[in-house]
Write a protein that holds these residues in place. Structure first.
Motif, mmCIF file in Angstrom:
data_model
loop_
_atom_site.group_PDB
_atom_site.id
_atom_site.type_symbol
_atom_site.label_atom_id
_atom_site.label_comp_id
_atom_site.label_asym_id
_atom_site.label_seq_id
_atom_site.Cartn_x
_atom_site.Cartn_y
_atom_site.Cartn_z
ATOM 1 N N GLU A 1 0.812 -1.249 -0.018
ATOM 2 C CA GLU A 1 -0.080 -0.049 0.031
ATOM 3 C C GLU A 1 0.991 1.330 0.220
ATOM 4 O OE1 GLU A 1 -3.319 2.419 2.680
ATOM 5 O OE2 GLU A 1 -2.851 0.082 2.988
ATOM 6 N N ASP A 2 1.975 1.244 0.762
ATOM 7 C CA ASP A 2 2.795 2.284 0.791
ATOM 8 C C ASP A 2 3.596 2.516 -0.678
ATOM 9 O OD1 ASP A 2 2.240 2.676 3.150
ATOM 10 O OD2 ASP A 2 3.895 1.848 4.174
ATOM 11 N N GLY A 3 3.825 1.367 -1.233
ATOM 12 C CA GLY A 3 4.408 1.644 -2.635
ATOM 13 C C GLY A 3 3.204 2.077 -3.446
ATOM 14 N N ALA A 4 2.148 1.648 -3.348
ATOM 15 C CA ALA A 4 1.103 2.287 -4.290
ATOM 16 C C ALA A 4 1.050 3.704 -4.094
ATOM 17 C CB ALA A 4 -0.158 1.607 -4.034
ATOM 18 N N ASN A 5 1.161 4.201 -2.826
ATOM 19 C CA ASN A 5 1.051 5.662 -2.525
ATOM 20 C C ASN A 5 1.910 6.371 -3.213
ATOM 21 O OD1 ASN A 5 -1.417 5.710 -0.999
ATOM 22 N ND2 ASN A 5 -0.302 4.907 0.787
ATOM 23 N N ILE A 6 3.204 5.680 -3.180
ATOM 24 C CA ILE A 6 4.436 6.435 -3.923
ATOM 25 C C ILE A 6 4.135 6.571 -5.590
ATOM 26 C CG2 ILE A 6 6.782 6.346 -4.641
ATOM 27 C CD1 ILE A 6 7.368 5.176 -1.951
ATOM 28 N N LEU A 7 3.568 5.632 -5.968
ATOM 29 C CA LEU A 7 3.206 5.461 -7.751
ATOM 30 C C LEU A 7 2.199 6.614 -7.605
ATOM 31 C CD1 LEU A 7 3.063 1.869 -8.150
ATOM 32 C CD2 LEU A 7 4.928 3.322 -8.914
ATOM 33 N N ILE A 8 1.080 6.758 -6.873
ATOM 34 C CA ILE A 8 0.044 7.605 -7.149
ATOM 35 C C ILE A 8 0.471 9.049 -6.919
ATOM 36 C CG2 ILE A 8 -2.117 8.565 -6.112
ATOM 37 C CD1 ILE A 8 -2.871 5.776 -5.505
ATOM 38 N N ASP A 9 1.421 9.358 -6.017
ATOM 39 C CA ASP A 9 1.822 10.623 -5.726
ATOM 40 C C ASP A 9 2.718 11.315 -6.859
ATOM 41 O OD1 ASP A 9 0.426 10.837 -3.233
ATOM 42 O OD2 ASP A 9 2.289 10.561 -1.944
ATOM 43 N N ASN A 10 3.407 10.411 -7.322
ATOM 44 C CA ASN A 10 4.273 10.738 -8.540
ATOM 45 C C ASN A 10 3.617 10.691 -9.939
ATOM 46 O OD1 ASN A 10 7.229 11.268 -7.581
ATOM 47 N ND2 ASN A 10 6.510 9.770 -6.171
ATOM 48 N N GLY A 11 2.373 10.329 -9.982
ATOM 49 C CA GLY A 11 1.645 10.115 -11.376
ATOM 50 C C GLY A 11 2.237 8.977 -12.196
ATOM 51 N N TRP A 12 2.696 7.876 -11.715
ATOM 52 C CA TRP A 12 3.130 6.879 -12.205
ATOM 53 C C TRP A 12 2.076 5.685 -12.255
ATOM 54 C CZ3 TRP A 12 8.175 6.791 -8.606
ATOM 55 C CH2 TRP A 12 8.949 7.704 -9.053
ATOM 56 N N MET A 13 1.092 5.745 -11.566
ATOM 57 C CA MET A 13 0.118 4.660 -11.526
ATOM 58 C C MET A 13 -0.955 4.616 -12.549
ATOM 59 S SD MET A 13 -2.300 2.878 -8.323
ATOM 60 C CE MET A 13 -0.792 1.902 -7.475
ATOM 61 N N GLU A 14 -0.782 3.826 -13.598
ATOM 62 C CA GLU A 14 -2.115 3.885 -14.672
ATOM 63 C C GLU A 14 -3.159 3.238 -13.973
ATOM 64 O OE1 GLU A 14 -0.984 3.055 -18.915
ATOM 65 O OE2 GLU A 14 1.369 3.118 -18.158
ATOM 66 N N GLN A 15 -4.394 3.745 -14.482
ATOM 67 C CA GLN A 15 -5.532 3.116 -13.875
ATOM 68 C C GLN A 15 -5.744 1.946 -14.474
ATOM 69 O OE1 GLN A 15 -8.215 4.420 -11.959
ATOM 70 N NE2 GLN A 15 -8.618 2.407 -12.086
ATOM 71 N N ILE A 16 -6.209 0.805 -13.936
ATOM 72 C CA ILE A 16 -6.527 -0.513 -14.163
ATOM 73 C C ILE A 16 -8.017 -0.439 -14.788
ATOM 74 C CG2 ILE A 16 -7.043 -2.806 -13.653
ATOM 75 C CD1 ILE A 16 -5.018 -2.425 -11.140
ATOM 76 N N PRO A 17 -8.239 -0.833 -15.786
ATOM 77 C CA PRO A 17 -9.712 -0.916 -16.261
ATOM 78 C C PRO A 17 -10.862 -1.180 -15.133
ATOM 79 C CG PRO A 17 -8.326 -1.973 -17.966
ATOM 80 C CD PRO A 17 -7.548 -1.908 -16.613
ATOM 81 N N LYS A 18 -11.765 -0.245 -15.255
ATOM 82 C CA LYS A 18 -12.772 -0.526 -14.160
ATOM 83 C C LYS A 18 -14.197 -0.569 -14.510
ATOM 84 C CE LYS A 18 -12.487 4.456 -13.271
ATOM 85 N NZ LYS A 18 -12.473 5.677 -12.281
ATOM 86 N N ALA A 19 -15.089 -0.963 -13.638
ATOM 87 C CA ALA A 19 -16.369 -0.829 -13.703
ATOM 88 C C ALA A 19 -17.085 0.269 -13.944
ATOM 89 C CB ALA A 19 -17.308 -1.793 -12.657
ATOM 90 N N ILE A 20 -18.161 0.597 -14.303
ATOM 91 C CA ILE A 20 -19.051 1.757 -14.079
ATOM 92 C C ILE A 20 -19.459 2.449 -13.063
ATOM 93 C CG2 ILE A 20 -21.164 2.859 -15.167
ATOM 94 C CD1 ILE A 20 -21.102 1.055 -17.523
#
Length: 345
Positions: free
Chosen positions: A318-337
């Motif tokens: 989760e902490d790694g995901a936060n780093i990715l998000i904060d730096n604009g590095w995490m691409e959005q996984i396809p999601k439901a409506i």
């Protein structure tokens, strides 16, 4: 039976012209992202390789990753699905000095191939569309063959030990006492075969992971990323120590550490984005691997050990995901409506 008999049913909903499902979309996306990262890493490894046999493994791995990426792009273009950005030339410095010794590359390839195989194995029973199912069969079969080549090189060059050997049972036996589950007190039985192999496999994976974390942490640019990688190394150290002690208690060997295969280079061959994405991805693999180990485990002490590992790893991911998000590095996984959002507008 001698062979699987053919069936005549071929539902139109499963044909290549049918609409892509969430399962197919998600697995194609995850496979694309992983191979997008691996392609650049293998290209860098090939800049610093002396061993001819390991060089062939690297070339085979790069060929497979490139083929997988090309096929997925074909699916995405057909579906008018936006091709993920993934990783580009900006994320790799192919001119950086050697960060790992040749031997490490073979261990890394096994580590990465096992991660890929786990994705393909989960996809196969769930993917329904014929062309995409055939694609994942291709990925699974080629990766299985590739792992065979990797093991042949590792064993042939004496770079790994055989998994632990135990006596063949003299007869069929049944568990008759509840102390089969003991692990803390009383009469504690020796490890059984499934517990042994999962400990061995997880030690092998974590030894490679630790060496990666050493190399990544000494070349990362951002202090936040560097601290994240050092913390991952500490978690991996504790995990390795406890699993090795569990095997050693029954006088069983375990895979060796690979720390000595990391050079003293401080020049980054990869971007911080690669470092964080790679370790988030591989720590997620640890979650799957530890979950599989718990599923076949019988001793309470080992079950608790894996459960504690999972808690610390979950927080780390989760902490790694936060780093990715904060730096604009995490691409959005396809999601439901988002139906709630639609109803408010």
């Amino acid at each position: 039976m001698d062979k699987i008999k053919p069936i005549k049913i071929s539902p139109g909903k499963l044909s290549p012209d049918s609409k892509i499902t969430a399962v197919e979309m998600g697995k194609l996306w995850a496979t694309y992202m992983g191979n997008s990262m691996s392609k650049g890493i293998l290209e860098y490894y090939l800049q610093h390789i002396g061993d001819e046999d390991i060089k062939v493994l690297l070339e085979n791995g790069l060929t497979l990753s490139t083929e997988i990426l090309n096929r997925i792009e074909g699916f995405f273009k057909k579906e008018k699905f936006p091709i993920p950005k993934g990783f580009t030339e900006e994320d790799y410095n192919l001119n950086a000095p050697r960060l790992f010794q040749d031997e490490f590359y073979a261990h890394y390839l096994k580590y990465a191939a096992k991660a890929g195989l786990s994705i393909y194995a989960i996809a196969l029973p769930l993917v329904m569309r014929e062309d995409i199912r055939e694609f994942f069969v291709f990925c699974h079969d080629r990766t299985t063959m590739f792992l065979g080549q990797i093991n042949n090189v590792l064993m042939g060059k004496g770079l790994i030990i055989r998994p632990p050997e135990i006596p063949i049972p003299e007869q069929v036996e049944f568990v008759t006492k509840q102390n089969f589950l003991n692990g803390f007190f009383g009469d504690i039985r020796p490890l059984h075969a499934l517990e042994i192999i999962h400990l061995y496999d997880n030690i092998e994976n974590n030894a490679t992971s630790k060496a990666l974390l050493l190399g990544f942490s000494q070349t990362a640019k951002s202090e936040r990323v560097k601290d994240f990688l050092i913390r991952g190394k500490d978690i991996t150290d504790r995990t390795l120590e406890k699993m090795q002690l569990t095997l050693q208690h029954d006088n069983l060997p375990s895979p060796s550490l690979l720390d000595h295969l990391v050079t003293d280079s401080k020049i980054a061959p990869f971007s911080d984005k690669v470092y964080v994405f790679h370790k988030v991805d591989m720590f997620c693999m640890k979650i799957r691997s530890f979950g599989n180990a718990i599923a076949v485990n019988g001793r309470r002490d080992i079950g608790l050990m894996y459960s504690r590992f999972l808690m610390s790893i979950g927080i780390y991911v989760e902490d790694g995901a936060n780093i990715l998000i904060d730096n604009g590095w995490m691409e959005q996984i396809p999601k439901a409506i988002d139906r709630n959002h639609l109803s408010k507008n």
